[in-house]
Design a protein around this motif. Structure first.
Motif, PDB file in Angstrom:
ATOM      1  N   MET B   1       0.841  -1.190   0.000  1.00 59.54           N
ATOM      2  CA  MET B   1       0.000   0.000   0.000  1.00 59.54           C
ATOM      3  C   MET B   1       0.876   1.240   0.000  1.00 59.54           C
ATOM      4  N   LEU B   6      -0.231   7.796   5.121  1.00 63.65           N
ATOM      5  CA  LEU B   6       0.013   6.711   6.075  1.00 63.65           C
ATOM      6  C   LEU B   6       1.493   6.588   6.405  1.00 63.65           C
ATOM      7  N   THR B   9       2.483   9.494   8.706  1.00 65.97           N
ATOM      8  CA  THR B   9       1.927   9.285  10.037  1.00 65.97           C
ATOM      9  C   THR B   9       2.684   8.212  10.795  1.00 65.97           C
ATOM     10  N   LEU B  13       4.409   8.196  14.388  1.00 68.44           N
ATOM     11  CA  LEU B  13       3.759   7.398  15.430  1.00 68.44           C
ATOM     12  C   LEU B  13       4.636   6.286  15.970  1.00 68.44           C
ATOM     13  N   LEU B  17       4.745   5.219  19.889  1.00 71.44           N
ATOM     14  CA  LEU B  17       4.181   3.949  20.350  1.00 71.44           C
ATOM     15  C   LEU B  17       5.230   3.110  21.071  1.00 71.44           C
ATOM     16  N   VAL B  41       1.669  -3.491  22.406  1.00 65.61           N
ATOM     17  CA  VAL B  41       1.716  -2.148  21.831  1.00 65.61           C
ATOM     18  C   VAL B  41       2.896  -2.023  20.874  1.00 65.61           C
ATOM     19  N   MET B  44       2.082  -3.780  17.765  1.00 63.27           N
ATOM     20  CA  MET B  44       1.148  -2.967  16.999  1.00 63.27           C
ATOM     21  C   MET B  44       1.880  -1.893  16.203  1.00 63.27           C
ATOM     22  N   ALA B  47       3.389  -3.532  13.336  1.00 61.06           N
ATOM     23  CA  ALA B  47       2.358  -3.906  12.365  1.00 61.06           C
ATOM     24  C   ALA B  47       1.991  -2.713  11.501  1.00 61.06           C
ATOM     25  N   LEU B  48       1.885  -1.554  12.149  1.00 61.43           N
ATOM     26  CA  LEU B  48       1.590  -0.320  11.414  1.00 61.43           C
ATOM     27  C   LEU B  48       2.672  -0.035  10.390  1.00 61.43           C
ATOM     28  N   ILE B  51       2.466  -2.559   7.498  1.00 59.92           N
ATOM     29  CA  ILE B  51       1.352  -2.328   6.583  1.00 59.92           C
ATOM     30  C   ILE B  51       1.663  -1.149   5.664  1.00 59.92           C
ATOM     31  N   LEU B 132       1.668 -12.926   7.769  1.00 65.17           N
ATOM     32  CA  LEU B 132       0.440 -12.529   7.072  1.00 65.17           C
ATOM     33  C   LEU B 132       0.746 -11.643   5.874  1.00 65.17           C
ATOM     34  N   LYS B 133       1.726 -10.759   6.034  1.00 69.30           N
ATOM     35  CA  LYS B 133       1.997  -9.801   4.967  1.00 69.30           C
ATOM     36  C   LYS B 133       2.868 -10.387   3.863  1.00 69.30           C
ATOM     37  N   LYS B 135       2.391 -12.910   2.126  1.00 70.64           N
ATOM     38  CA  LYS B 135       1.637 -13.551   1.058  1.00 70.64           C
ATOM     39  C   LYS B 135       1.133 -12.566   0.019  1.00 70.64           C
ATOM     40  N   GLU B 136       1.714 -11.372  -0.009  1.00 72.93           N
ATOM     41  CA  GLU B 136       1.206 -10.324  -0.892  1.00 72.93           C
ATOM     42  C   GLU B 136       1.097 -10.776  -2.350  1.00 72.93           C
TER      43      GLU B 136
END
Lengths: 97, 136
Positions: B1, B6, B9, B13, B17, B41, B44, B47-48, B51, B132-133, B135-136
């Motif tokens: 993406m 994003l 940010t 972030l 975090l 946290v 997370m 993960a951000l 992504i 999970l990511k 497998k794009e």
């Protein structure tokens, strides 16, 4: 004492009613994106109610919860959108109903 | 993406975090918080980053592989319990230091155990995200 009354009789009822309306949107929402936005909005209303509860009962721990929720609340929306754009979600299945 | 909003940010972030996760970790013993929440946290935050920037650049800022974090964390947790055996106490007895540091408070074996839990949770969650990511 006035602040407590405002929270008890105005802010918390307003937040509860808006949560109810958001849930109606989650269950009814014609398209998938409506539901995703409604869930995101639910988290934000939750942040508001946590903050009101923290002020009402003098528990500053709940401020931390609302802080961390506000920081990461949009992550679920981003992940949903990523899967939606990628096309893993069967759009027709969720869009009807 | 590829989204400029994003990515920008996330760049702001991610340090906030991670700082908040460490704060949650060291506050954990007396007040709500602890290693598990802090690790979640931190996971997370990564993960951000994964992504928004993709797995390849996330692995670049990741110094070690997630499995290494798991091993280090388990070693920390186990060694905090075994330390009391050398002092003749039952295993996993909490040993507390005497000098109070300004931010951390007393050094203790529960803190070491919490750091181990933090690393384990961080490693598990980031390895799940990477899998999970991929497998794009």
């Amino acid at each position: 004492m006035i602040l407590e009354n405002v929270i008890l009789y105005f802010i918390l009822p307003v937040l509860s009613i808006s949560m109810l309306l958001i849930f109606i949107r989650v269950f009814k929402g014609p398209r998938l994106m409506d539901r995703v936005v409604a869930l995101d909005l639910l988290v934000i209303v939750g942040i508001g109610s946590f903050s009101a509860y923290a002020i009402l009962h003098n528990k500053e721990v709940f401020i931390d919860i609302s802080l961390i929720l506000a920081l990461i609340a949009f992550l679920s929306t981003v992940a949903f959108t990523w899967y939606y754009v990628k096309g893993d979600i069967e759009k027709d299945k969720f869009d009807q109903r | 993406m590829n989204s400029v909003i994003l990515t920008t940010t996330t760049r702001i972030l991610l340090p906030i975090l991670l700082l908040f996760s460490v704060y949650t970790l060291i506050r954990g013993h007396q007040e709500p918080g602890g290693g598990f929440v802090g690790g979640l946290v931190a996971g997370m935050a990564f993960a951000l980053y994964t992504i928004s920037n993709g797995v390849a650049s996330a692995r670049k800022i990741f110094p070690l592989s997630p499995t290494t974090f798991l091993i280090i964390g388990l070693t920390f947790a186990l060694s905090s319990g075994l330390l009391s055996l050398f002092l003749g106490l039952p295993a996993f007895t909490g040993i507390w230091g005497t000098y109070e540091f300004p931010v951390i408070g007393y050094l203790s074996t529960p803190l070491v155990f919490d750091i181990g839990v933090y690393l384990v949770v961080f490693g598990v969650s980031s390895s799940i995200i990477f899998t999970l990511k991929l497998k794009e």
